[in-house]
Scaffold this active site. Structure first.
Site, PDB file in Angstrom:
ATOM      1  N   SER A  51      -2.183  -9.370  15.893  1.00 21.37           N
ATOM      2  CA  SER A  51      -1.155  -9.983  16.721  1.00 21.37           C
ATOM      3  C   SER A  51      -1.227  -9.419  18.127  1.00 21.37           C
ATOM      4  O   SER A  51      -1.829  -8.358  18.361  1.00 21.37           O
ATOM      5  CB  SER A  51       0.238  -9.711  16.126  1.00 21.37           C
ATOM      6  OG  SER A  51       1.262 -10.234  16.947  1.00 21.37           O
ATOM      7  N   GLU A 105      -4.025  -4.815  17.368  1.00 20.64           N
ATOM      8  CA  GLU A 105      -2.953  -5.119  18.298  1.00 20.64           C
ATOM      9  C   GLU A 105      -3.518  -5.609  19.628  1.00 20.64           C
ATOM     10  O   GLU A 105      -4.332  -4.924  20.244  1.00 20.64           O
ATOM     11  CB  GLU A 105      -2.113  -3.875  18.584  1.00 20.64           C
ATOM     12  CG  GLU A 105      -1.291  -3.375  17.421  1.00 20.64           C
ATOM     13  CD  GLU A 105      -0.407  -2.199  17.809  1.00 20.64           C
ATOM     14  OE1 GLU A 105       0.416  -1.810  16.977  1.00 20.64           O
ATOM     15  OE2 GLU A 105      -0.549  -1.677  18.946  1.00 20.64           O
ATOM     16  N   CYS A 106      -3.082  -6.755  20.080  1.00 18.19           N
ATOM     17  CA  CYS A 106      -3.353  -7.255  21.421  1.00 18.19           C
ATOM     18  C   CYS A 106      -4.847  -7.191  21.748  1.00 18.19           C
ATOM     19  O   CYS A 106      -5.631  -7.986  21.238  1.00 18.19           O
ATOM     20  CB  CYS A 106      -2.509  -6.509  22.441  1.00 18.19           C
ATOM     21  SG  CYS A 106      -2.323  -7.388  24.028  1.00 18.19           S
ATOM     22  N   GLY A 107      -5.293  -6.243  22.554  1.00 22.74           N
ATOM     23  CA  GLY A 107      -6.713  -6.140  22.880  1.00 22.74           C
ATOM     24  C   GLY A 107      -7.572  -5.962  21.656  1.00 22.74           C
ATOM     25  O   GLY A 107      -8.709  -6.441  21.601  1.00 22.74           O
TER      26      GLY A 107
END
Length: 433
Positions: free
Chosen positions: A411, A320-322
């Site tokens: 994502s 996720e993200c990072g």
């Protein structure tokens, strides 16, 4: 004491962001805690960083309350449990009181929680009364009182108090020489703030607090509601979770759900160059601040080779993200420095000064939608095609790209796991027992 009698509760809100909601909530939590009260703090709306600070201030985990992402019934269950266990419940709002749909005001009205309005009075005096009555009457909401922030003197506090008329001034904070430090995604992580405990104690000491007005607030209770059985969908599976200063955006409710589904949770630190645990059946790489640790992650050879090996062996990886940023080929930080990352996802991540994604999203899956949100200041340029996209809840528009490369799902989307346990179990390689 009869724990079924309920707890005094307020939703700490303001007319806008930047008024001092977090400082006031932290100061009040620490002050009540030092009086021997049991305090539970919640955060309204998606947020990872404020809850870390508020956990330090209150001495207890801070969960999210959000009518859409968390859902009305889970919010009710958490408030019911808190009202049985605690003497005081503080809910920090999000943005302005009426911003968003659903808003912090909607949450307060749904559960009968009075609002404690934080007003930045640094550039006003008697006008504070007009702001307070506007916040109260626009909804309307039940207003418990006002905490005035950035007050210059006792005389200034008196002018604010007189302007409120029938509304109590529950407290006020003077201007702080050393405010809580911030960076691009919000507050600096609590572990990075030197002398944080002393800073929290100083805030509590500085808070002028009307204990009589606080004790006049009614206690709230919520109807009991049983927790839904998520099923042992991850029974016997070990989920390895990256957890350090670069990978720290973790909802406590997400971890609780994994545990309730039977998963064994194993934490490891890519920043310490720790490899993915050998007994892992799946890997979860949460968001955080990899852009602040590009050089360290680039040199973490054991970590990088282990995540590549895990991917090559078909181990489910949820990033996720990072977490996704650390799996790109290159991460270009806010200073323009380029750092080689693990390279499971082709392309390069670029930090930028402008916000690149913000808002509530839903991720479509075979098991139904997973609710969550997006908040990032970077962009990914990749030749990889998107497997699907999240859906923005406000207008139904296309949201964040979701990439699926072998066993990797990545994502910018942050998932709230309890919104769809079967979907989360499937992403981590579990399913129906």
């Amino acid at each position: 004491m009869n724990r079924d009698a309920g707890a005094r509760a307020v939703l700490v809100a303001a007319m806008a962001s930047g008024q001092g909601k977090t400082s006031v909530t932290a100061a009040l939590a620490r002050k009540l805690l030092r009086q021997g009260l049991r305090v539970r703090v919640f955060k309204c709306g998606p947020d990872f960083i404020d809850p870390m600070l508020l956990e330090r201030a209150s001495g207890a985990p801070v969960h999210t309350l959000d009518l859409w992402m968390v859902g009305v019934e889970e919010c009710r269950r958490r408030l019911h449990d808190a009202a049985r266990e605690a003497d005081a419940i503080l809910i920090e709002g999000v943005m302005g009181l009426y911003d968003g749909s659903p808003s912090a005001a909607d949450l307060a009205c749904e559960f009968g929680v009075p609002v404690l309005a934080v007003i930045d009075a640094s550039a006003m005096a008697q006008t504070a009364g007009a702001v307070a009555r506007g916040l109260r009457d626009y909804g309307p909401v039940q207003l418990a009182g006002v905490v005035a922030n950035r007050i210059a003197s006792d005389g200034h506090a008196g002018m604010v108090a007189s302007s409120l008329r029938e509304i109590p001034l529950l407290g006020w904070l003077p201007r702080q020489d050393k405010p809580l430090p911030e960076r691009h995604l919000g507050l600096v992580l609590p572990g990075e703030v030197d002398g944080l405990e002393a800073l929290l104690d100083k805030l509590a000491d500085a808070l002028h607090f009307d204990e009589k007005a606080w004790k006049a607030l009614p206690k709230i209770t919520q109807a009991p509601s049983a927790w839904q059985d998520a099923g042992r969908l991850l029974d016997g599976r070990t989920v390895a979770i990256a957890r350090d200063a670069a990978f720290c955006f973790l909802y406590p409710a997400n971890l609780d759900l994994l545990d309730r589904m039977g998963a064994r949770l194993r934490y490891f630190s890519p920043l310490a160059d720790e490899p993915v645990p050998l007994d892992a059946d799946a890997v979860f790489l949460p968001g955080g601040y990899p852009e602040l640790h590009g050089e360290t992650l680039a040199r973490a050879g054991h970590w990088q080779s282990s995540i590549r090996a895990a991917h090559a062996s078909g181990l489910p990886i949820l990033a996720e993200c990072g977490g996704m940023m650390a799996l790109a080929e290159v991460l270009t930080d806010q200073h323009g420095q380029r750092w080689p990352m693990a390279g499971l996802l082709p392309g390069e991540v670029y930090m930028q000064p402008r916000l690149a994604g913000l808002g509530a999203h839903a991720l479509p899956t075979d098991q139904g939608p997973v609710r969550g949100h997006s908040f990032h200041y970077s962009r990914l340029e990749t030749p990889a095609p998107a497997h699907t996209h999240t859906v923005k809840t406000g207008n139904g528009a296309q949201g964040e790209a979701v990439y699926r490369i072998g066993s990797l799902n990545a994502s910018y989307f942050h998932a709230y796991f309890p919104s769809n346990p079967p979907a989360i179990a499937a992403l981590l390689g579990g399913g129906k027992p």
